[in-house]
Scaffold this motif. Structure first.
Motif, PDB file in Angstrom:
ATOM      1  N   ASN A   6      -5.492  16.805 -10.307  1.00  0.00           N
ATOM      2  CA  ASN A   6      -5.035  16.306 -10.970  1.00  0.00           C
ATOM      3  C   ASN A   6      -4.231  14.947 -10.695  1.00  0.00           C
ATOM      4  O   ASN A   6      -3.513  14.562  -9.420  1.00  0.00           O
ATOM      5  N   LEU A   7      -4.818  13.634 -11.539  1.00  0.00           N
ATOM      6  CA  LEU A   7      -4.932  12.553 -11.576  1.00  0.00           C
ATOM      7  C   LEU A   7      -2.927  11.908 -11.701  1.00  0.00           C
ATOM      8  O   LEU A   7      -2.434  11.461 -11.142  1.00  0.00           O
ATOM      9  N   GLY A   8      -2.152  12.730 -12.474  1.00  0.00           N
ATOM     10  CA  GLY A   8      -0.975  12.634 -12.431  1.00  0.00           C
ATOM     11  C   GLY A   8       0.062  12.624 -11.686  1.00  0.00           C
ATOM     12  O   GLY A   8       0.897  12.935 -11.392  1.00  0.00           O
ATOM     13  N   ALA A   9      -0.504  14.381 -10.395  1.00  0.00           N
ATOM     14  CA  ALA A   9       0.607  14.414  -9.087  1.00  0.00           C
ATOM     15  C   ALA A   9       0.184  13.250  -7.565  1.00  0.00           C
ATOM     16  O   ALA A   9      -1.176  13.138  -7.575  1.00  0.00           O
ATOM     17  N   TYR A  10       0.917  12.361  -8.362  1.00  0.00           N
ATOM     18  CA  TYR A  10       1.597  11.714  -7.235  1.00  0.00           C
ATOM     19  C   TYR A  10       1.873  11.977  -5.566  1.00  0.00           C
ATOM     20  O   TYR A  10       3.708  12.246  -6.685  1.00  0.00           O
ATOM     21  N   PRO A  11       2.296  11.816  -4.776  1.00  0.00           N
ATOM     22  CA  PRO A  11       3.021  12.547  -3.820  1.00  0.00           C
ATOM     23  C   PRO A  11       3.718  11.421  -3.520  1.00  0.00           C
ATOM     24  O   PRO A  11       3.763  10.393  -2.170  1.00  0.00           O
ATOM     25  N   TYR A  12       5.068  11.586  -4.348  1.00  0.00           N
ATOM     26  CA  TYR A  12       6.423   9.965  -4.359  1.00  0.00           C
ATOM     27  C   TYR A  12       6.537  10.165  -2.855  1.00  0.00           C
ATOM     28  O   TYR A  12       6.058   9.515  -1.457  1.00  0.00           O
ATOM     29  N   LEU A  13       6.830  11.666  -2.175  1.00  0.00           N
ATOM     30  CA  LEU A  13       8.240  11.612  -1.110  1.00  0.00           C
ATOM     31  C   LEU A  13       7.481  11.176  -0.254  1.00  0.00           C
ATOM     32  O   LEU A  13       7.666  11.090   0.694  1.00  0.00           O
ATOM     33  N   PRO A  14       5.358  12.320   0.488  1.00  0.00           N
ATOM     34  CA  PRO A  14       5.106  11.843   1.678  1.00  0.00           C
ATOM     35  C   PRO A  14       4.910  10.798   1.844  1.00  0.00           C
ATOM     36  O   PRO A  14       5.131   9.877   2.652  1.00  0.00           O
ATOM     37  N   VAL A  15       4.496   9.575   0.610  1.00  0.00           N
ATOM     38  CA  VAL A  15       4.174   7.742   0.439  1.00  0.00           C
ATOM     39  C   VAL A  15       5.312   7.436   0.922  1.00  0.00           C
ATOM     40  O   VAL A  15       5.534   6.758   2.173  1.00  0.00           O
ATOM     41  N   ILE A  16       6.229   7.696   0.892  1.00  0.00           N
ATOM     42  CA  ILE A  16       8.143   7.113   0.918  1.00  0.00           C
ATOM     43  C   ILE A  16       8.456   7.564   2.583  1.00  0.00           C
ATOM     44  O   ILE A  16       9.012   6.500   3.440  1.00  0.00           O
ATOM     45  N   ILE A  17       8.047   8.650   2.446  1.00  0.00           N
ATOM     46  CA  ILE A  17       8.338   9.087   4.209  1.00  0.00           C
ATOM     47  C   ILE A  17       7.039   8.489   5.503  1.00  0.00           C
ATOM     48  O   ILE A  17       7.805   7.957   6.219  1.00  0.00           O
ATOM     49  N   LEU A  18       5.996   8.655   4.584  1.00  0.00           N
ATOM     50  CA  LEU A  18       5.157   7.573   6.361  1.00  0.00           C
ATOM     51  C   LEU A  18       5.532   6.194   5.870  1.00  0.00           C
ATOM     52  O   LEU A  18       5.021   5.463   7.311  1.00  0.00           O
ATOM     53  N   PHE A  19       5.484   5.301   4.924  1.00  0.00           N
ATOM     54  CA  PHE A  19       5.984   4.462   4.747  1.00  0.00           C
ATOM     55  C   PHE A  19       6.756   3.945   5.730  1.00  0.00           C
ATOM     56  O   PHE A  19       7.426   2.861   6.216  1.00  0.00           O
ATOM     57  N   ALA A  20       8.216   4.427   5.539  1.00  0.00           N
ATOM     58  CA  ALA A  20       9.569   4.286   6.140  1.00  0.00           C
ATOM     59  C   ALA A  20       8.828   4.332   8.139  1.00  0.00           C
ATOM     60  O   ALA A  20       9.320   4.165   8.653  1.00  0.00           O
ATOM     61  N   GLY A  21       7.874   5.415   8.465  1.00  0.00           N
ATOM     62  CA  GLY A  21       8.556   6.054   9.805  1.00  0.00           C
ATOM     63  C   GLY A  21       7.060   5.169  10.172  1.00  0.00           C
ATOM     64  O   GLY A  21       7.449   4.780  11.050  1.00  0.00           O
ATOM     65  N   LEU A  22       6.013   5.132   9.042  1.00  0.00           N
ATOM     66  CA  LEU A  22       4.561   4.251  10.457  1.00  0.00           C
ATOM     67  C   LEU A  22       4.878   2.827  10.052  1.00  0.00           C
ATOM     68  O   LEU A  22       4.603   1.961  11.179  1.00  0.00           O
ATOM     69  N   GLY A  23       5.404   2.091   9.121  1.00  0.00           N
ATOM     70  CA  GLY A  23       6.176   0.540   8.602  1.00  0.00           C
ATOM     71  C   GLY A  23       7.202   0.413   9.865  1.00  0.00           C
ATOM     72  O   GLY A  23       7.238  -0.841  10.831  1.00  0.00           O
ATOM     73  N   SER A  24       8.130   1.028  10.024  1.00  0.00           N
ATOM     74  CA  SER A  24       8.976   0.618  11.621  1.00  0.00           C
ATOM     75  C   SER A  24       8.710   1.142  13.029  1.00  0.00           C
ATOM     76  O   SER A  24       8.378  -0.071  13.840  1.00  0.00           O
TER      77      SER A  24
END
Length: 165
Positions: A6-24
């Motif tokens: 489904n193109l409307g289903a964007y994984p907001y929470l996994p993207v935020i968590i991965l950015f916070a964890g991986l970014g740091s």
């Protein structure tokens, strides 16, 4: 695990968590490698885990903010513009964050303003590279086709024209 097409289903929470964890974490590792490059005679045990911990903890807040902004923009991996947007958002967030910290500590002269701007540009570039690397890992892959195949197929009415009945 079932694939969600489904193109409307964007994984907001996994993207935020991965950015916070991986970014740091990526920022800490880059700082560690930079220190190992500068002090070539030293090894990892001599420098220790301090850069990884300090940069990781200090970089958590800008990485989290970058993740929230990137997720709100619904960026996908593989698009050329997504890397540029991720780079720019990482630069702006990191430079602003460091500028706010230094301004909180106080500036007493115009020379310090120039040093602050140079420091903000350096930290912003560091955060931008860090954000682009995290974006290559954390962003979801774009669907190859532009069609949403998640909907149930409806009866199209062509069964009555079939000669096999």
């Amino acid at each position: 695990m079932k694939a969600n097409n489904n193109l409307g289903a964007y994984p907001y929470l996994p993207v935020i968590i991965l950015f916070a964890g991986l970014g740091s974490i990526v920022g800490g590792l880059i700082a560690e490698l930079a220190l190992l490059f500068i002090f070539r005679e030293a090894d990892f045990a001599q420098i220790g885990y301090q850069p990884l911990v300090y940069v990781g903890l200090l970089g958590f807040i800008p990485a989290l903010l970058t993740g929230v902004i990137i997720a709100s923009q619904k960026l996908w991996r593989g698009a050329h513009k997504s890397i540029i947007k991720t780079f720019l958002v990482g630069f702006i967030i990191s430079a602003s964050y460091m500028g706010a910290i230094v301004l909180y500590l106080g500036i007493n002269s115009w020379v310090e303003v120039g040093v602050l701007l140079a420091f903000m540009a350096g930290v912003g570039l560091f955060g931008a590279i860090n954000s682009a690397i995290a974006g290559c890992i954390a962003l979801p892959k774009a669907c190859k086709s532009g069609f949403d195949i998640s909907a149930k197929k409806e009866d199209d009415g062509y069964d009555s024209l079939s000669f096999t009945k």
